[in-house]
Scaffold this active site. Structure first.
Site, PDB file in Angstrom:
ATOM      1  N   LYS A  40      -9.587   6.257   4.490  1.00 49.07           N
ATOM      2  CA  LYS A  40      -8.269   5.643   4.290  1.00 49.07           C
ATOM      3  C   LYS A  40      -8.375   4.413   3.404  1.00 49.07           C
ATOM      4  O   LYS A  40      -9.177   3.515   3.679  1.00 49.07           O
ATOM      5  CB  LYS A  40      -7.670   5.230   5.632  1.00 49.07           C
ATOM      6  CG  LYS A  40      -6.848   6.300   6.263  1.00 49.07           C
ATOM      7  CD  LYS A  40      -6.052   5.727   7.414  1.00 49.07           C
ATOM      8  CE  LYS A  40      -5.489   6.817   8.285  1.00 49.07           C
ATOM      9  NZ  LYS A  40      -4.872   6.268   9.487  1.00 49.07           N
ATOM     10  N   SER A  51      -1.828   0.429  -4.500  1.00 47.06           N
ATOM     11  CA  SER A  51      -2.463   1.594  -3.882  1.00 47.06           C
ATOM     12  C   SER A  51      -3.759   1.948  -4.599  1.00 47.06           C
ATOM     13  O   SER A  51      -3.866   1.766  -5.813  1.00 47.06           O
ATOM     14  CB  SER A  51      -1.505   2.788  -3.973  1.00 47.06           C
ATOM     15  OG  SER A  51      -2.162   3.981  -3.625  1.00 47.06           O
ATOM     16  N   ALA A  52      -4.713   2.480  -3.835  1.00 42.06           N
ATOM     17  CA  ALA A  52      -5.962   2.967  -4.432  1.00 42.06           C
ATOM     18  C   ALA A  52      -5.752   4.319  -5.100  1.00 42.06           C
ATOM     19  O   ALA A  52      -6.629   4.822  -5.800  1.00 42.06           O
ATOM     20  CB  ALA A  52      -7.023   3.104  -3.343  1.00 42.06           C
ATOM     21  N   THR A  84       1.439  10.472   3.517  1.00 39.34           N
ATOM     22  CA  THR A  84       0.580  11.334   2.699  1.00 39.34           C
ATOM     23  C   THR A  84      -0.864  11.411   3.192  1.00 39.34           C
ATOM     24  O   THR A  84      -1.633  12.243   2.702  1.00 39.34           O
ATOM     25  CB  THR A  84       0.584  10.837   1.236  1.00 39.34           C
ATOM     26  OG1 THR A  84       0.575   9.408   1.247  1.00 39.34           O
ATOM     27  CG2 THR A  84       1.792  11.311   0.481  1.00 39.34           C
ATOM     28  N   LYS A 140     -10.670  -1.318  -2.877  1.00 41.28           N
ATOM     29  CA  LYS A 140     -10.609  -1.929  -1.544  1.00 41.28           C
ATOM     30  C   LYS A 140     -11.925  -1.623  -0.831  1.00 41.28           C
ATOM     31  O   LYS A 140     -12.418  -0.515  -0.983  1.00 41.28           O
ATOM     32  CB  LYS A 140      -9.434  -1.345  -0.748  1.00 41.28           C
ATOM     33  CG  LYS A 140      -8.070  -1.521  -1.442  1.00 41.28           C
ATOM     34  CD  LYS A 140      -6.977  -0.699  -0.730  1.00 41.28           C
ATOM     35  CE  LYS A 140      -5.701  -0.697  -1.551  1.00 41.28           C
ATOM     36  NZ  LYS A 140      -4.614   0.110  -0.954  1.00 41.28           N
ATOM     37  N   GLU A 152      -0.476  -3.028   4.675  1.00 36.09           N
ATOM     38  CA  GLU A 152      -1.581  -2.053   4.669  1.00 36.09           C
ATOM     39  C   GLU A 152      -1.754  -1.340   5.996  1.00 36.09           C
ATOM     40  O   GLU A 152      -1.476  -1.910   7.052  1.00 36.09           O
ATOM     41  CB  GLU A 152      -2.905  -2.804   4.415  1.00 36.09           C
ATOM     42  CG  GLU A 152      -3.419  -2.746   3.013  1.00 36.09           C
ATOM     43  CD  GLU A 152      -3.961  -1.376   2.597  1.00 36.09           C
ATOM     44  OE1 GLU A 152      -4.142  -0.500   3.462  1.00 36.09           O
ATOM     45  OE2 GLU A 152      -4.201  -1.191   1.401  1.00 36.09           O
ATOM     46  N   ASP A 153      -2.274  -0.116   5.933  1.00 35.32           N
ATOM     47  CA  ASP A 153      -2.600   0.626   7.160  1.00 35.32           C
ATOM     48  C   ASP A 153      -4.108   0.824   7.321  1.00 35.32           C
ATOM     49  O   ASP A 153      -4.534   1.392   8.322  1.00 35.32           O
ATOM     50  CB  ASP A 153      -1.941   2.013   7.146  1.00 35.32           C
ATOM     51  CG  ASP A 153      -2.577   2.929   6.125  1.00 35.32           C
ATOM     52  OD1 ASP A 153      -2.807   2.468   4.980  1.00 35.32           O
ATOM     53  OD2 ASP A 153      -2.878   4.080   6.464  1.00 35.32           O
ATOM     54  N   ASP A 196       0.868  -1.159   0.000  1.00 34.12           N
ATOM     55  CA  ASP A 196       0.000   0.000   0.000  1.00 34.12           C
ATOM     56  C   ASP A 196       0.923   1.232   0.000  1.00 34.12           C
ATOM     57  O   ASP A 196       2.105   1.112   0.342  1.00 34.12           O
ATOM     58  CB  ASP A 196      -0.866  -0.040   1.265  1.00 34.12           C
ATOM     59  CG  ASP A 196      -1.754   1.159   1.385  1.00 34.12           C
ATOM     60  OD1 ASP A 196      -2.419   1.503   0.401  1.00 34.12           O
ATOM     61  OD2 ASP A 196      -1.773   1.786   2.469  1.00 34.12           O
ATOM     62  N   LEU A 197       0.416   2.379  -0.369  1.00 30.03           N
ATOM     63  CA  LEU A 197       1.276   3.571  -0.440  1.00 30.03           C
ATOM     64  C   LEU A 197       1.008   4.527   0.723  1.00 30.03           C
ATOM     65  O   LEU A 197       1.818   4.671   1.644  1.00 30.03           O
ATOM     66  CB  LEU A 197       1.060   4.275  -1.791  1.00 30.03           C
ATOM     67  CG  LEU A 197       1.729   5.624  -2.011  1.00 30.03           C
ATOM     68  CD1 LEU A 197       3.225   5.557  -1.779  1.00 30.03           C
ATOM     69  CD2 LEU A 197       1.452   6.119  -3.426  1.00 30.03           C
ATOM     70  N   ASP A 198      -0.177   5.144   0.654  1.00 33.03           N
ATOM     71  CA  ASP A 198      -0.533   6.159   1.644  1.00 33.03           C
ATOM     72  C   ASP A 198      -0.655   5.517   3.041  1.00 33.03           C
ATOM     73  O   ASP A 198      -1.458   4.620   3.244  1.00 33.03           O
ATOM     74  CB  ASP A 198      -1.875   6.759   1.195  1.00 33.03           C
ATOM     75  CG  ASP A 198      -2.494   7.661   2.220  1.00 33.03           C
ATOM     76  OD1 ASP A 198      -1.833   8.633   2.596  1.00 33.03           O
ATOM     77  OD2 ASP A 198      -3.633   7.383   2.647  1.00 33.03           O
TER      78      ASP A 198
HETATM   79  P1  B16 Z   1      -6.296   9.532  -4.966  1.00 30.97           P
HETATM   80  P2  B16 Z   1      -3.645   3.951  -0.456  1.00 30.97           P
HETATM   81  C1  B16 Z   1      -5.515   5.809  -0.829  1.00 30.97           C
HETATM   82  O1  B16 Z   1      -4.169   5.421  -0.899  1.00 30.97           O
HETATM   83  C2  B16 Z   1      -5.736   6.769   0.317  1.00 30.97           C
HETATM   84  O2  B16 Z   1      -5.506   6.113   1.554  1.00 30.97           O
HETATM   85  C3  B16 Z   1      -7.155   7.283   0.291  1.00 30.97           C
HETATM   86  O3  B16 Z   1      -7.339   8.220   1.342  1.00 30.97           O
HETATM   87  C4  B16 Z   1      -7.432   7.941  -1.072  1.00 30.97           C
HETATM   88  O4  B16 Z   1      -8.783   8.354  -1.151  1.00 30.97           O
HETATM   89  C5  B16 Z   1      -7.134   6.929  -2.178  1.00 30.97           C
HETATM   90  O5  B16 Z   1      -5.797   6.473  -2.075  1.00 30.97           O
HETATM   91  C6  B16 Z   1      -7.319   7.539  -3.559  1.00 30.97           C
HETATM   92  O6  B16 Z   1      -6.301   8.485  -3.748  1.00 30.97           O
HETATM   93  O7  B16 Z   1      -7.337  10.551  -4.682  1.00 30.97           O
HETATM   94  O8  B16 Z   1      -4.883  10.067  -4.922  1.00 30.97           O
HETATM   95  O9  B16 Z   1      -6.576   8.742  -6.217  1.00 30.97           O
HETATM   96  O10 B16 Z   1      -3.743   3.918   1.036  1.00 30.97           O
HETATM   97  O11 B16 Z   1      -4.510   2.910  -1.141  1.00 30.97           O
HETATM   98  O12 B16 Z   1      -2.230   3.968  -0.953  1.00 30.97           O
HETATM   99 MG    MG Z   2      -3.059   3.232   3.001  1.00 30.17          MG
END
Ligand code: B16
Ligand code: MG
Length: 219
Positions: A44, A113-114, A15, A144, A168-169, A7-9
């Site tokens: 998240k 990552s999403a 971030t 997710k 993942e967080d 996962d990224l964020d």
């Molecule tokens: P974006 P992850 C997710 O990242 C974030 O945790 C989530 O808060 C955000 O809405 C989603 O990415 C979409 O991000 O708006 O940049 O496309 O935790 O899956 O790395």
């Molecule tokens: Mg995350």
């Protein structure tokens, strides 16, 4: 264990504060309302659109499709501005070392990552070349907690999810990993991430040997 799906964020970089800061600004500008800290957990790991849906539900506000799309675009603009100052210093503690350990053991790395901003963020963190593949969240059928992004990430490095661990967080992310049959490794609160097969309180505790052993145990 042959691969790790990251996962990224909230795992690779800090971030998540910028995401929620951008949502707060958007909601303040549009409706002059404040968002409570407790709402962050619902945003998240879930897509931009699903995050806005959760926020509007909480505020009990309905908007037209056109306004909805305009608001997600606006949130992203604010988020991207906040990311301008992102540097390798934003990589969370322990992550660079963990990545080196994986590399030493010939473990392939994929991003799951999403975020549609994944490649941009990895570039800012100078980690783009470190990853063997980046799964594209715009190409998967469901976000997710569906397993799709983890399945896609494993496929992108030519592995079955069973051959991998996912880190993942978020609650949605741990459910997604479990549904994909990879080993779920959680980073965060025990009560929140109770479904994680292996849990670390924060990224500085992530440990290659423990992850490898936990993977061996379930396979
Ligand atoms: P974006 P992850 C997710 O990242 C974030 O945790 C989530 O808060 C955000 O809405 C989603 O990415 C979409 O991000 O708006 O940049 O496309 O935790 O899956 O790395
Ligand atoms: Mg995350």
């Amino acid at each position: 264990m042959k691969g790790v799906l990251f996962d990224l964020d909230g795992v690779i970089a800090d971030t998540s504060v910028y995401h929620f800061q951008a949502w707060r600004k958007l909601i303040k500008d549009h409706f002059n309302r404040e968002l409570p800290d407790e709402l962050e957990v619902q945003t998240k790991g879930v897509s931009r659109a699903d995050s806005l849906t959760a926020i509007l539900n909480y505020l009990d506000i309905k908007v037209s499709d056109e306004d909805f799309n305009q608001m997600t675009a606006e949130k992203n603009k604010v988020f991207r501005e906040l990311l301008n100052g992102l540097t390798p210093n934003n990589i969370l503690p322990g992550i660079s070392n963990l990545i080196s350990q994986f590399k030493q053991h010939d473990i392939k790395l994929a991003l799951a990552s999403a975020s549609l901003n994944g490649p941009f963020i990895l570039e800012k963190l100078q980690l783009l070349d470190t990853f063997d593949a980046i799964a594209d969240p715009s190409k998967v059928a469901a976000g997710k907690p569906a397993p799709d992004i983890f399945n896609a990430a494993a496929e992108a490095i030519n592995l079955a999810p069973q051959d991998c661990a996912g880190i993942e967080d978020s609650v949605a992310g741990i459910t997604a990993i479990n549904r994909s049959s990879a080993l779920s490794v959680g980073v965060g609160d025990r009560d929140e991430l109770s479904e994680a097969k292996l849990l670390f309180p924060d990224t500085s505790f992530l440990d290659y040997e423990k992850i490898e052993q936990a993977w061996e145990k379930i396979n």
